[in-house]
Design a protein around this motif. Structure first.
Motif, short mmCIF file in Angstrom:
data_model
loop_
_atom_site.label_atom_id
_atom_site.label_comp_id
_atom_site.label_asym_id
_atom_site.label_seq_id
_atom_site.Cartn_x
_atom_site.Cartn_y
_atom_site.Cartn_z
N ARG A 113 -23.54 -39.60 58.47
CA ARG A 113 -22.22 -39.16 58.92
C ARG A 113 -21.62 -38.06 58.03
O ARG A 113 -21.26 -37.00 58.51
CB ARG A 113 -21.27 -40.34 59.00
CG ARG A 113 -21.69 -41.37 60.05
CD ARG A 113 -20.70 -42.52 60.16
NE ARG A 113 -21.14 -43.47 61.16
CZ ARG A 113 -20.99 -43.32 62.47
NH1 ARG A 113 -20.43 -42.25 62.95
NH2 ARG A 113 -21.42 -44.24 63.31
N ASP A 114 -21.52 -38.33 56.75
CA ASP A 114 -20.82 -37.41 55.84
C ASP A 114 -21.49 -36.04 55.74
O ASP A 114 -20.81 -35.04 55.52
CB ASP A 114 -20.71 -38.01 54.44
CG ASP A 114 -19.94 -39.32 54.41
OD1 ASP A 114 -19.26 -39.63 55.41
OD2 ASP A 114 -20.01 -40.03 53.40
N THR A 115 -22.81 -35.99 55.84
CA THR A 115 -23.54 -34.73 55.64
C THR A 115 -24.02 -34.10 56.94
O THR A 115 -24.80 -33.16 56.91
CB THR A 115 -24.74 -34.96 54.71
OG1 THR A 115 -25.59 -35.95 55.30
CG2 THR A 115 -24.29 -35.43 53.33
N VAL A 116 -23.56 -34.63 58.07
CA VAL A 116 -24.01 -34.16 59.38
C VAL A 116 -22.86 -33.41 60.05
O VAL A 116 -21.73 -33.89 60.08
CB VAL A 116 -24.47 -35.35 60.25
CG1 VAL A 116 -24.85 -34.89 61.64
CG2 VAL A 116 -25.63 -36.07 59.58
N THR A 117 -23.17 -32.25 60.62
CA THR A 117 -22.12 -31.47 61.29
C THR A 117 -22.15 -31.59 62.80
O THR A 117 -21.14 -31.39 63.46
CB THR A 117 -22.24 -29.98 60.90
OG1 THR A 117 -23.55 -29.52 61.22
CG2 THR A 117 -21.97 -29.79 59.42
N VAL A 118 -23.30 -31.94 63.37
CA VAL A 118 -23.41 -32.08 64.82
C VAL A 118 -23.74 -33.54 65.16
O VAL A 118 -24.74 -34.08 64.70
CB VAL A 118 -24.51 -31.14 65.39
CG1 VAL A 118 -24.67 -31.34 66.88
CG2 VAL A 118 -24.21 -29.71 65.06
N GLN A 119 -22.91 -34.17 65.93
CA GLN A 119 -23.09 -35.55 66.39
C GLN A 119 -23.40 -36.54 65.26
O GLN A 119 -24.45 -37.19 65.28
CB GLN A 119 -24.17 -35.62 67.47
CG GLN A 119 -23.83 -34.87 68.72
CD GLN A 119 -24.90 -35.00 69.79
OE1 GLN A 119 -26.05 -35.33 69.50
NE2 GLN A 119 -24.52 -34.75 71.02
#
Length: 180
Positions: A113-119
């Motif tokens: 979650r924290d390091t993801v920009t898409v979905q």
């Protein structure tokens, strides 16, 4: 086992990088001699999909960090006469156990979650459930031979296998150490 029977060997990797299996393959031409003395009956290196009911030597690489790892370790202990813990992850948890210093929920959030920009989302299908704490193999099942190293060298693996094939208890500390 009769004098003409081959020793049966099973291997698998749990949570780790598979570097120990790469060192196994680094035995190069010694693999030809090895397969004349053993049958590799289960491994990510062969096509067999089912662990046989009885195996002479089981080799586990990696640490136990998921329900899947736990099940594999228990199956190997149940079906293998001698169980070898191969590599620093298997022997002491090593890199996978670094997450033990954090709450599991925080680790999962950071990864998905924290390091993801898409979905950003936590996977729920096709991913084994993580255990709250990563453990070395002997933290869950009995182990007969501990072979440290990250990864252990092909020479160290060759030495351990030769000793086991000869019916002797190997002394891996004579040929390898942690981080070697």
């Amino acid at each position: 086992m009769s004098a003409t029977s081959k020793i049966t060997v099973a291997t698998t990797w749990l949570d780790g990088c598979s570097g120990c299996h790469m060192s196994f393959l680094d035995m190069d031409e010694r693999l030809i001699e090895l397969v004349q003395q053993v049958d590799i009956v289960y491994s990510p290196l062969v096509d067999t999909k089912t662990l046989p009911e009885q195996v002479d030597v089981g080799i586990l690489e990696g640490s136990i960090s998921s329900e899947d790892d736990l099940e594999k370790a228990r199956d190997f202990r149940k079906h293998c006469k001698i169980l070898v813990s191969l590599g620093d992850c298997a022997v002491n948890g090593n890199v996978p156990a670094m997450r033990n210093h954090f709450k599991l929920a925080d680790v999962v959030d950071r990864a998905y979650r924290d390091t993801v920009t898409v979905q950003p989302q936590t996977p729920t299908q096709g991913v084994p459930a993580l255990l709250s704490v990563v453990k070395p193999i002997h933290g869950v099942v009995g182990v007969d031979v501990f072979v440290p190293g990250c990864p252990p060298s092909a020479d160290a693996i060759w030495y351990v296998l030769r000793e086991l094939i000869a019916g002797r208890v190997p002394d891996p500390s004579a040929v390898t150490r942690f981080g070697a």
